[in-house]
Design a protein around this motif. Structure first.
Motif, short mmCIF file in Angstrom:
data_model
loop_
_atom_site.label_atom_id
_atom_site.label_comp_id
_atom_site.label_asym_id
_atom_site.label_seq_id
_atom_site.Cartn_x
_atom_site.Cartn_y
_atom_site.Cartn_z
N HIS A 146 0.85 -1.19 0.00
CA HIS A 146 0.00 0.00 0.00
C HIS A 146 0.88 1.23 0.00
O HIS A 146 1.22 1.78 1.04
CB HIS A 146 -0.98 -0.03 1.17
CG HIS A 146 -1.99 -1.11 1.00
ND1 HIS A 146 -3.05 -1.00 0.12
CD2 HIS A 146 -2.04 -2.36 1.49
CE1 HIS A 146 -3.71 -2.14 0.12
NE2 HIS A 146 -3.12 -2.99 0.94
N ARG A 189 -4.47 -13.42 0.66
CA ARG A 189 -4.32 -12.13 1.34
C ARG A 189 -2.94 -12.12 1.98
O ARG A 189 -2.71 -12.77 3.01
CB ARG A 189 -5.41 -11.95 2.39
CG ARG A 189 -6.82 -11.84 1.82
CD ARG A 189 -7.84 -11.87 2.94
NE ARG A 189 -9.19 -11.60 2.45
CZ ARG A 189 -10.00 -12.51 1.93
NH1 ARG A 189 -9.58 -13.78 1.82
NH2 ARG A 189 -11.21 -12.20 1.52
N TYR A 233 -11.56 -6.24 12.00
CA TYR A 233 -10.88 -5.55 10.90
C TYR A 233 -10.18 -4.28 11.39
O TYR A 233 -10.64 -3.60 12.31
CB TYR A 233 -11.89 -5.15 9.81
CG TYR A 233 -12.50 -6.32 9.10
CD1 TYR A 233 -11.89 -6.89 7.99
CD2 TYR A 233 -13.71 -6.87 9.56
CE1 TYR A 233 -12.46 -7.97 7.34
CE2 TYR A 233 -14.28 -7.95 8.91
CZ TYR A 233 -13.65 -8.50 7.80
OH TYR A 233 -14.20 -9.58 7.17
N LYS A 237 -9.44 -0.68 9.80
CA LYS A 237 -10.12 0.01 8.70
C LYS A 237 -9.47 1.35 8.40
O LYS A 237 -9.09 2.10 9.31
CB LYS A 237 -11.59 0.23 9.07
CG LYS A 237 -12.36 -1.05 9.32
CD LYS A 237 -13.81 -0.76 9.64
CE LYS A 237 -14.61 -2.05 9.82
NZ LYS A 237 -16.05 -1.77 10.09
N ASN A 267 -11.25 0.71 3.29
CA ASN A 267 -10.64 -0.61 3.13
C ASN A 267 -10.61 -1.34 4.47
O ASN A 267 -10.25 -0.76 5.49
CB ASN A 267 -9.22 -0.48 2.59
CG ASN A 267 -9.18 0.24 1.25
OD1 ASN A 267 -10.03 0.02 0.40
ND2 ASN A 267 -8.20 1.11 1.07
N ASN A 268 -10.99 -2.61 4.44
CA ASN A 268 -11.03 -3.42 5.65
C ASN A 268 -9.94 -4.48 5.62
O ASN A 268 -9.97 -5.41 4.81
CB ASN A 268 -12.40 -4.11 5.78
CG ASN A 268 -13.53 -3.12 5.98
OD1 ASN A 268 -13.31 -1.98 6.39
ND2 ASN A 268 -14.75 -3.53 5.68
N TYR A 269 -8.97 -4.33 6.51
CA TYR A 269 -7.86 -5.28 6.61
C TYR A 269 -8.21 -6.33 7.66
O TYR A 269 -8.34 -5.99 8.85
CB TYR A 269 -6.57 -4.56 7.02
CG TYR A 269 -6.12 -3.49 6.06
CD1 TYR A 269 -5.23 -3.77 5.04
CD2 TYR A 269 -6.58 -2.17 6.17
CE1 TYR A 269 -4.79 -2.80 4.16
CE2 TYR A 269 -6.16 -1.18 5.30
CZ TYR A 269 -5.26 -1.50 4.29
OH TYR A 269 -4.84 -0.52 3.42
N ASN A 276 -3.87 -8.30 3.98
CA ASN A 276 -4.24 -7.35 2.95
C ASN A 276 -5.74 -7.46 2.65
O ASN A 276 -6.29 -8.57 2.63
CB ASN A 276 -3.44 -7.65 1.67
CG ASN A 276 -3.41 -6.47 0.72
OD1 ASN A 276 -4.13 -5.48 0.91
ND2 ASN A 276 -2.58 -6.57 -0.30
N TYR A 277 -6.39 -6.33 2.43
CA TYR A 277 -7.80 -6.37 2.05
C TYR A 277 -7.95 -6.81 0.59
O TYR A 277 -9.00 -7.30 0.18
CB TYR A 277 -8.47 -5.02 2.28
CG TYR A 277 -8.10 -3.95 1.27
CD1 TYR A 277 -8.85 -3.76 0.11
CD2 TYR A 277 -7.00 -3.13 1.49
CE1 TYR A 277 -8.52 -2.78 -0.81
CE2 TYR A 277 -6.65 -2.15 0.58
CZ TYR A 277 -7.41 -1.98 -0.56
OH TYR A 277 -7.07 -1.02 -1.48
N GLN A 278 -6.87 -6.65 -0.18
CA GLN A 278 -6.88 -7.09 -1.57
C GLN A 278 -6.34 -8.52 -1.66
O GLN A 278 -5.40 -8.87 -0.96
CB GLN A 278 -6.01 -6.17 -2.43
CG GLN A 278 -6.55 -4.75 -2.57
CD GLN A 278 -5.58 -3.85 -3.30
OE1 GLN A 278 -4.50 -3.57 -2.79
NE2 GLN A 278 -5.96 -3.40 -4.48
#
Length: 758
Positions: free
Chosen positions: A182, A642, A673, A675, A679-681, A695-697
């Motif tokens: 990020h 993730r 999470y 946040k 975006n929520n990790y 990772n949220y992605q």
């Protein structure tokens, strides 16, 4: 009690001189590349050479930080830099990249090899392996407790270096990928964007600096470290100013010396000075078993300074207050209120008079940027008095003994610094007429105030009258000092670089496959039903159960980044302590062909590639490796999941709930999470109650397996964490298909595959 080395940071050439004045025993520094503080001023090669020479004159050591991960295309450049450092005479190099370790061990005989804290060496077994490999010192992770350090000290004959002051990472050392994924700036490459210092929400709690640690301060605990016999006590600060480096080093020098002499230490004064220099509040750190709730400063991630007063009167943009500290022209202040006001004092008034200095307890009047209210707090955030103190401080002179004598009708001057003895002779002397001229000779030889030396004694072993021109006496003195100086600064006169030499190897490669990593029993069961033959399990009980139940399946135990080395038959490991004949983890940061060579010495069955590699990085690495070998080893790549951005000893859930002890099991009641910006990790704990930030992605390389296979990757990792049974089945089926044919999935995240990290 042992005298430990006091190791000071060097941010630029001026800060080296300040550290020298302050009494540091050794210095660590970075060049313009390959250091873990890329945004520090750092030193150019000329400055490095001058610094190393001067440090050696004063019997100080220098350690270069070459502690980033290095990609294949950078190898020639890093070798050129290492060549320079070696011939310039640096005492040691701090490293984390296994490829650089490999190169140093072969090319630079006698160069001290120090394992960076980024290598996360935390066990006796790994410390022993590093000692066996050729490391002289380990820079220990900042998360280790004093008890864990003692265990290593008692069981391994290797130098240990411990951080005693400065900024802390909230993640386990070398285990942070947050900035990389990020912001595209890798902490492993010295370019951390410090996402830990930003505002976050934990679930629905109020926004705070939820993962921003306080500053480490061990002033009250130096005796414990000295008693333990730690080799080197290290001050963090290569991004800090020269006054910070001077004063912080001075304080710890004073504490160490007084503790060794069993003298009283004024901790209150020292800690006030340290707080003025820089603080986010202080913590004794996990080094001395800090409580979870006292590790983080949720209110601020910036320098706080020291409270010195409150406003007692306001006259438009002028404020008055009673100061509890001496104030100086150009000191920095922060005024809290509706408008946060940061000012540098350029007008200082006491009793109606403009002054450059105000003593504590004075009522002072200064100009501010905004209108403020009576009662607003004023903090001192910087002061020029430390640089004034440094300016008036001299570098301690080197003690020498001198002897003047006659031999072969020449005047000889012998100098002895306790380690080296040099002798210089004059032209032939003439017969003298004046007995007092011997005193004149001595007087001239004693004139060394403009040098780095001072005489403890100067003995005259001359009995007859002689004469020598004053200019010749002065030349004799200068040449003797110069000869001693040259010996002291040229510490390693016989260093010679060796050529790199690699034997051609051939490897047994298995067919391309998927390796499934599972966190839960449901994920394991789903993977077995779909015929997966290689499954990684995180918990020992599940590993043993499924290994016995399904002997035809290759089950691997995941030996996490922060646990003791296990001895199961099949391991995915993050430690050099048990990597032999096992599979190395993707978190071991294998980034270049020389790291592949290094791990092949351990007969590693499969090598996990760093998650920070791009397609081009991998291609360049495998092509270079094949130029030196017949083929490639088995290469494993993170293809789905993730990525674990952080692994923390600190627990934000526990802190947000104001609980006093960890082990609360809050993380088990539901999915939590971290946040930020929508975006929520996901937050999940590991088997040791450490907190993992995911990772949220979700990385998904299913569209690219065949092109990765073409450049040498033959194992693809699918990393399941919070996926349910149906998601597991869907993902495995998709990846099985992608091994057979090219597929096209839309809106997928590729990590760094085509987005190269800085």
């Amino acid at each position: 009690m042992n005298k430990s080395e006091l190791l000071a940071p060097v941010s630029d050439y001026a800060s080296f001189h300040q550290g020298l004045k302050a009494g540091a025993d050794a210095f660590y520094f970075g060049g313009k590349s390959f250091g873990a503080r890329a945004y520090a001023e750092n030193l150019n090669n000329l400055e490095i050479k001058d610094m190393v020479s001067k440090a050696h004159i004063f019997n100080k050591k220098t350690y270069a930080t070459v502690n980033t991960i290095v990609f294949e295309k950078e190898i020639d450049e890093v070798i050129e830099f290492l060549d320079f450092l070696y011939l310039a005479g640096v005492d040691g190099v701090i490293v984390q990249d296994l490829g650089i370790v490999n190169i140093i061990l072969q090319r630079y005989p006698g160069l001290e090899l120090h394992a960076s804290t980024q290598m996360n060496v935390r066990t006796v077994k790994e410390a022993k392996e590093l000692k066996k490999t050729g490391f002289k010192r380990i820079v220990l992770p900042r998360e280790l407790s004093i008890e864990e350090i003692k265990n290593i000290k008692d069981n391994v004959d290797i130098e240990l270096e411990v951080f005693i002051h400065g900024a802390l990472c909230v993640s386990f050392s070398g285990n942070c990928l947050f900035s990389s994924f990020h912001g595209g700036r890798s902490g492993n490459r010295g370019k951390c964007a410090q996402p830990c210092r930003q505002l976050y929400q934990v679930d629905e709690n109020i926004e705070s600096y939820a993962i921003s640690p306080k500053e480490l301060n061990t002033t009250a605990h130096i005796k414990a470290l000295l008693d333990l016999g730690i080799t080197s006590l290290k001050i963090e600060g290569r991004m800090k100013s020269e006054d910070y480096i001077y004063k912080t080093t001075s304080i710890y020098r004073n504490i160490i010396d007084n503790v060794l002499l069993d003298k009283v230490v004024d901790y209150e004064k020292f800690n006030k000075d340290l707080a003025i220099l820089f603080n986010r509040k202080f913590t004794k750190g996990f080094l001395f078993n800090e409580k979870n709730e006292d590790f983080i400063n949720r209110e601020s991630s910036n320098h706080l300074g020291v409270l010195i007063g409150t406003i007692i009167s306001v006259d438009r943009n002028y404020i008055s207050f009673k100061t509890s500290e001496d104030l100086y022209f150009e000191d920095g202040l922060r005024i809290l209120g509706d408008d946060l006001d940061a000012i540098v004092i350029n007008q200082l008034e006491v009793d109606g008079n403009m002054v450059h200095e105000a003593k504590k307890n004075s009522i002072v009047k200064i100009r501010s940027h905004y209108n403020h209210n009576i009662g607003s707090e004023i903090y001192l955030t910087s002061t020029g008095r430390y640089l004034i103190e440094a300016k008036n401080k001299e570098i301690s002179k080197i003690n020498i003994k001198g002897r003047l004598y006659l031999e072969d009708d020449c005047l000889h001057l012998q100098l002895d610094d306790g380690q080296n003895i040099v002798t210089e002779k004059s032209e032939k002397v003439e017969e003298g007429r004046n007995a007092n001229f011997l005193e004149r000779i001595k007087e001239q030889v004693l004139k060394i105030n403009d040098t780095n030396y001072r005489y403890l004694e100067l003995v005259m072993d001359i009995e007859k009258k002689i004469f020598l021109p004053i200019k010749d006496i002065n030349l004799l003195r200068r040449n003797a000092i110069l000869k001693l100086e040259e010996i002291r600064e040229n510490k390693y006169p016989n260093r010679k670089i060796k050529d790199l030499n690699y034997k051609n190897k051939r490897f047994n490669r298995h067919p391309t496959n998927l390796i499934i990593k599972c966190l839960t029993k449901e994920q394991i069961e789903a993977s077995i039903l779909l015929g997966m033959e290689d499954i990684i399990v995180e918990r020992a009980t599940l590993y043993k159960y499924y290994q016995e139940k399904y002997p035809e399946i290759n089950f691997y135990y995941y030996n996490s980044r922060v646990e003791e080395e296990q001895d199961f038959p099949n391991l995915i490991t993050n430690s050099l302590g048990n990597v032999k004949n096992q599979v190395s983890s993707w978190y071991l940061n294998t980034c270049n062909s020389y790291a592949l060579d290094f791990l092949n010495k351990y007969q590693v069955k499969e090598i996990g590639l760093s998650t920070e590699l791009s397609f081009d990085d991998i291609k360049e690495m495998t092509e270079s490796f094949k130029k030196r070998n017949d083929n490639l080893p088995n290469l494993l790549m993170y293809a789905y999941g993730r990525v674990e951005l952080m692994l923390m000893k600190y627990c934000p859930l526990n802190k947000e709930s104001n609980l006093l002890n960890k082990g609360c099991s809050l993380c088990l009641d539901k999915q939590h999470y971290l946040k930020k910006d929508g975006n929520n990790y996901p937050l999940i704990r590991d088997k040791f109650c450490h907190m993992r930030i995911l990772n949220y992605q979700i990385i998904d390389l299913s569209n690219h397996l065949q092109e990765l296979e073409e450049i040498g990757v033959n194992s693809f990792l699918i990393d399941f964490t919070i996926e349910n049974e149906n998601e597991v089945k869907e993902i495995i089926e998709k990846f099985n298909l992608s091994l057979k044919e090219n597929i096209t999935s839309k809106d997928i995240y590729l990590g760094h595959l085509y987005n190269k990290v800085l």
